[in-house]
Scaffold this active site. Structure first.
Site, PDB file in Angstrom:
ATOM      1  N   SER A  18      35.044  33.658  50.995  1.00 51.13           N
ATOM      2  CA  SER A  18      35.896  33.506  51.910  1.00 51.13           C
ATOM      3  C   SER A  18      36.638  34.259  52.703  1.00 51.13           C
ATOM      4  CB  SER A  18      36.456  32.738  51.149  1.00 51.13           C
ATOM      5  OG  SER A  18      37.086  33.155  50.208  1.00 51.13           O
ATOM      6  N   ASP A  48      48.864  33.179  45.729  1.00 53.38           N
ATOM      7  CA  ASP A  48      47.449  33.709  46.213  1.00 53.38           C
ATOM      8  C   ASP A  48      47.705  34.991  46.229  1.00 53.38           C
ATOM      9  OD1 ASP A  48      45.219  34.043  47.537  1.00 53.38           O
ATOM     10  OD2 ASP A  48      44.716  32.537  48.098  1.00 53.38           O
ATOM     11  N   HIS A  72      43.649  36.154  49.407  1.00 53.45           N
ATOM     12  CA  HIS A  72      43.430  36.013  50.937  1.00 53.45           C
ATOM     13  C   HIS A  72      44.638  35.993  51.198  1.00 53.45           C
ATOM     14  CE1 HIS A  72      40.841  33.445  48.570  1.00 53.45           C
ATOM     15  NE2 HIS A  72      40.056  33.174  49.632  1.00 53.45           N
TER      16      HIS A  72
END
Ligand SMILES: *[C@@H]1O[C@H](CO)[C@@H](O)[C@H](O)[C@H]1NC(C)=O
Ligand SMILES: *[C@@H]1O[C@H](CO)[C@@H](O)[C@H](O)[C@H]1NC(C)=O
Ligand SMILES: *[C@@H]1O[C@H](CO)[C@@H](O)[C@H](O)[C@H]1NC(C)=O
Ligand SMILES: *[C@@H]1O[C@H](CO)[C@@H](O)[C@H](O)[C@H]1NC(C)=O
Ligand SMILES: *[C@@H]1O[C@H](CO)[C@@H](O)[C@H](O)[C@H]1NC(C)=O
Length: 448
Positions: free
Chosen positions: A180, A424, A427
């Protein structure tokens, strides 16, 4: 094969093995060289020596045979020939239009505040950013993280020229392969150039593991292929892959690799998914075996296995005269505030400033994995350009999506009361840090 051509073949092959052996003796590893293998040059002394050996070999070809026989059996003749010729001729790097200043490591530098030229695009203006990365839309109160520019110590990064990228990609395929984080870099790359293409001339579609951005008027595609380990694994499903007991299959790179064939520019990454603890489960047989043969390797050894598979795949499938291959280093996380000297219990949540200690490196396996990469790449002649973005990203505790993203599942009241618990810190918001990775990719692609 008659005797003459037989001996001739062996002489050439022998010469090539010797060149190979001698090259290995002097193949320095340097992160700043654009091609990890491209800069070696034969010294006149070495060249004379090789010429002499070649001469002797032609005279006494048959006698040398036994010595080199075993090596020759595993010799991929045309493969080595092309890589050796390239070395001797100092061939032009594909797609190069210029050079950055000699001896400048673009990955070594500092972050400069830049309100004028950053960000390179607006979040609302790029429709391709997935909702997991649109921080402004999800309520991030500050925009400071968008206004930083990476400045190498000894040179400037060439300005990202979207038109040059598109002209170069005419009739070609570019593909990002990995997890990702690589998907984030892929989307950033598309955001950096989609403005030049009118609305009805572009599209983005997803087919299982593959996402394809098409620029019709250029007959070009920029693609992303989901393969978080590069090798086959039990996390390969493009949607359902949140598995904690991860297993990766040894020697399985062709499982995914067959989907990367024919690509002109490849950008690999793999790191995060290997971080499951100290050990990694490696499957020796097949996922279909009733009784699976699984061994546990250290994270480093398992990662080394994948790196070697990747290099081998590139050697066998990518033509160094026409294509380019990049490898993006580990993307750092900021999940533990004690790493940068704050009180325990915090993370990237509520961080709006950079880490200003130039020696900051962070925890987890970053260092040992970097060593594995350095070791494997330095032993290899395969031309892969290394994008060493780890250190410059280490400073950017402010650039993560934190709590400002679309959540996988609704949050509980308990979580909502404690935002740190669900931030998070892996990311990155777009626009943001990953645009810089692409400026560096641009620099290495066109100004190696
Ligand atoms: C050649 O390959 C075989 C198996 O494919 C291996 O057993 C042997 O050790 C290799 N020889 C050399 C010199 O690499
Ligand atoms: C960008 O690339 C295009 C096409 O290759 C070229 O014509 C143009 O001069 C470049 N622009 C800059 C600012 O370098
Ligand atoms: C478009 O690009 C592909 C390669 O991606 C090539 O095979 C094809 O011939 C191109 N088509 C045209 C019309 O140029
Ligand atoms: C966020 O940081 C500011 C200072 O930078 C601090 O005053 C505030 O209490 C912090 N908020 C939370 C919820 O931690
Ligand atoms: C990448 O850069 C970091 C920091 O500049 C350095 O410590 C590391 O050795 C580099 N890695 C490789 C494989 O060159």
């Amino acid at each position: 094969m008659n005797k003459l051509s037989h001996s001739h073949y062996y002489s050439i092959a022998m010469w090539l093995s010797l060149v190979k052996v001698l090259m290995q003796m002097k193949a320095p590893f340097s992160a700043s060289s654009s091609l990890l293998r491209g800069k070696g040059r034969l010294s006149p002394y070495l060249f004379t020596l090789i010429a002499f050996i070649l001469f002797v070999a032609i005279l006494y070809g048959q006698d040398f045979m036994c010595i080199f026989d075993e090596q020759l059996q595993n010799y991929s003749y045309s493969d080595k020939l092309s890589s050796t010729t390239q070395k001797v001729k100092q061939q032009k790097v594909p797609f190069a239009v210029g050079k950055v200043e000699e001896g400048c490591d673009v990955f070594s530098g500092s972050w400069i505040r830049d309100e004028l030229t950053r960000p390179l695009y607006e979040e609302s203006e790029c429709p391709y950013i997935q909702p997991q990365l649109t921080c402004q839309e999800h309520g991030r109160p500050d925009k400071d993280y968008q206004h930083w520019r990476w400045q190498p110590h000894r040179c400037d990064i060439p300005k990202f020229n979207a038109s040059l990228v598109l002209e170069t990609l005419r009739g070609k395929r570019m593909m990002f392969v990995g997890d990702s984080l690589n998907r984030g870099q892929y989307v950033s790359f598309v955001c950096l150039l989609h403005r030049l293409i009118s609305e009805d001339e572009k599209s983005m579609e997803t087919f299982d593991s593959l996402t394809v951005f098409t620029a019709k008027e250029y007959n070009a595609t920029i693609e992303f292929y989901w393969a978080p380990f590069l090798l086959e694994s039990n996390s390969d499903n493009a949607v359902i892959h949140r598995i904690s007991d991860r297993i990766v299959r040894k020697g399985s790179i062709n499982k995914h690799g067959r989907n990367w064939k024919g690509v002109d520019i490849l950008v690999f990454n793999t790191y995060l998914w290997w971080m499951t603890g100290l050990k990694m489960k490696v499957l020796l047989g097949s996922f279909d075996d009733e009784v699976k043969e699984i061994v546990e390797l250290s994270t480093e050894d398992a990662y080394r296995m994948a790196m070697k598979s990747m290099l081998r795949w590139v050697r066998l499938n990518m033509d160094p005269k026409k294509t380019r291959v990049f490898f993006t280093s580990m993307s750092p996380s900021h999940g533990k505030s004690i790493d940068w000297g704050d009180e325990q219990g915090g993370n990237c949540y509520n961080q709006t400033t950079l880490i200003d200690d130039p020696t900051y490196w962070g925890s987890d396996c970053r260092r040992s994995i970097m060593e594995v990469i350095g070791e494997v790449f330095s032993k290899s002649k395969v031309p892969i350009t290394f994008l060493n973005i780890t250190q410059l990203s280490n400073y950017r505790r402010d650039a993560h999506t934190s709590i400002y993203k679309k959540q996988w599942s609704p949050l509980t009241a308990e979580q909502l009361a404690n935002p740190i618990s669900y931030a998070d810190c892996v990311h990155w918001c777009l626009p943001g840090l990953q645009d810089t990775w692409n400026e560096l990719l641009f620099a290495k692609l066109f100004y190696p």
